[in-house]
Write a protein that holds these residues in place. Structure first.
Motif, short mmCIF file in Angstrom:
data_model
loop_
_atom_site.label_atom_id
_atom_site.label_comp_id
_atom_site.label_asym_id
_atom_site.label_seq_id
_atom_site.Cartn_x
_atom_site.Cartn_y
_atom_site.Cartn_z
N ILE A 137 2.42 5.58 9.35
CA ILE A 137 1.15 5.11 9.89
C ILE A 137 0.90 3.74 9.28
O ILE A 137 0.83 3.61 8.05
CB ILE A 137 -0.01 6.06 9.55
CG1 ILE A 137 0.33 7.50 9.93
CG2 ILE A 137 -1.29 5.62 10.26
CD1 ILE A 137 -0.70 8.52 9.48
N VAL A 138 0.80 2.72 10.11
CA VAL A 138 0.68 1.34 9.62
C VAL A 138 -0.55 0.69 10.23
O VAL A 138 -0.77 0.78 11.45
CB VAL A 138 1.94 0.52 9.99
CG1 VAL A 138 1.77 -0.94 9.58
CG2 VAL A 138 3.18 1.12 9.34
N THR A 139 -1.35 0.04 9.39
CA THR A 139 -2.51 -0.71 9.87
C THR A 139 -2.10 -2.13 10.21
O THR A 139 -1.49 -2.82 9.39
CB THR A 139 -3.62 -0.74 8.80
OG1 THR A 139 -3.97 0.59 8.43
CG2 THR A 139 -4.85 -1.46 9.32
N ILE A 149 1.22 4.45 14.82
CA ILE A 149 1.90 5.67 14.36
C ILE A 149 3.31 5.66 14.94
O ILE A 149 3.48 5.54 16.16
CB ILE A 149 1.14 6.93 14.81
CG1 ILE A 149 -0.21 7.02 14.10
CG2 ILE A 149 1.97 8.19 14.54
CD1 ILE A 149 -1.10 8.15 14.61
N THR A 150 4.30 5.77 14.08
CA THR A 150 5.69 5.82 14.52
C THR A 150 6.28 7.18 14.14
O THR A 150 6.16 7.60 12.99
CB THR A 150 6.52 4.70 13.86
OG1 THR A 150 5.92 3.43 14.15
CG2 THR A 150 7.96 4.71 14.37
N ASP A 183 10.85 -2.42 13.88
CA ASP A 183 10.58 -3.39 12.82
C ASP A 183 10.55 -2.66 11.48
O ASP A 183 10.09 -1.52 11.38
CB ASP A 183 9.23 -4.07 13.08
CG ASP A 183 8.99 -5.23 12.16
OD1 ASP A 183 8.69 -4.98 10.97
OD2 ASP A 183 9.07 -6.38 12.61
N GLU A 184 11.01 -3.33 10.44
CA GLU A 184 11.12 -2.71 9.12
C GLU A 184 9.79 -2.18 8.61
O GLU A 184 9.76 -1.16 7.90
CB GLU A 184 11.70 -3.72 8.13
CG GLU A 184 11.97 -3.15 6.75
CD GLU A 184 12.61 -4.16 5.82
OE1 GLU A 184 12.66 -3.89 4.60
OE2 GLU A 184 13.05 -5.21 6.32
N ARG A 185 8.70 -2.84 8.96
CA ARG A 185 7.39 -2.38 8.45
C ARG A 185 7.03 -1.01 8.98
O ARG A 185 6.20 -0.30 8.38
CB ARG A 185 6.30 -3.38 8.81
CG ARG A 185 6.10 -3.59 10.30
CD ARG A 185 4.97 -4.57 10.57
NE ARG A 185 4.98 -4.99 11.97
CZ ARG A 185 3.97 -5.61 12.55
NH1 ARG A 185 2.88 -5.89 11.86
NH2 ARG A 185 4.04 -5.98 13.81
N TYR A 186 7.61 -0.59 10.11
CA TYR A 186 7.29 0.71 10.68
C TYR A 186 8.21 1.82 10.16
O TYR A 186 8.05 2.97 10.53
CB TYR A 186 7.37 0.66 12.20
CG TYR A 186 6.42 -0.32 12.83
CD1 TYR A 186 5.06 -0.29 12.52
CD2 TYR A 186 6.86 -1.29 13.73
CE1 TYR A 186 4.18 -1.19 13.09
CE2 TYR A 186 5.98 -2.19 14.31
CZ TYR A 186 4.65 -2.14 13.98
OH TYR A 186 3.77 -3.03 14.55
#
Length: 206
Positions: A137-139, A149-150, A183-186
């Protein structure tokens, strides 16, 4: 009963709109007498029958158009954009012996919104075939920041956008097949998914 193969065109369930996996068995239904047949995944077959859809190969039954005592679940989904399941415990129901940060509170709210959406059922259904997924879960940055949400398996992933104050707070944003498409952030996995599709952020309780 048909089987989706590698040579078949990409197909989706006519009820939950989930992309059908290669090799997944589906049934064919007609929404009403004379209508074209559509694909329905195993999880939605009971709902199709309850809504009066005609199963391929079954004898046609008379359709009572003026019976308004009960509304079809599919009609309700069209009107309200999906059904919320019965109320249940929030994802942070167990005691947490510290004050949550604003960022952690956002993760909890996003997970609760996802768990109240129809997408939880989709994820739970895929998990029955592919096993437990990874989740994050990324803001996003910005003034009115959405959350992403991934939920990913080795051969399939889904990404949902959460906008808390929207009339449709959770929507499917993207989906794919290879993890390196993300993407790496996810892929900083900070949540997990229960066997029934319930999303739970990994928050330290001490």
């Amino acid at each position: 009963m048909t089987r989706v193969t590698r040579t078949a065109v990409t197909r989706t369930c006519a009820i939950c709109e989930r992309t059908l996996l290669m090799g997944e068995r589906v049934m064919r239904f007609a929404p009403n007498a004379g209508a074209d047949l559509v694909d329905v995944c195993p999880l939605c077959q009971e709902e199709a029958l309850e809504s009066g859809w005609l199963k391929e190969g079954a004898p046609s039954m008379p359709f009572v158009a003026d019976d308004r005592r009960r509304r079809s679940a599919l009609d309700l989904r069209t009107i309200f954009g999906g059904r919320r399941p019965a109320a249940e415990e929030p994802v942070a129901s167990e005691p947490i012996l510290r004050r949550l940060s604003n960022d952690e509170l956002e993760l909890v709210e996003a997970a609760d919104l996802f768990n109240g959406s129809q997408f939880r059922r989709t994820v739970g259904g895929v998990a029955k075939s592919l096993g437990e997924p990874q989740a994050s879960i990324v803001t996003l940055s910005g003034v009115n920041a959405d959350l992403v949400i991934t939920i990913a398996w080795d051969i399939s992933w889904y990404q949902y956008r959460v906008t808390a104050d929207s009339s449709q707070p959770v929507r499917l944003a993207e989906r794919g097949h290879e993890l390196d498409e993300l993407d790496e952030r996810y892929t900083q996995w900070n949540a997990h998914v229960d066997p029934d599709g319930r999303l739970v952020p990994d928050i330290a309780r001490l």
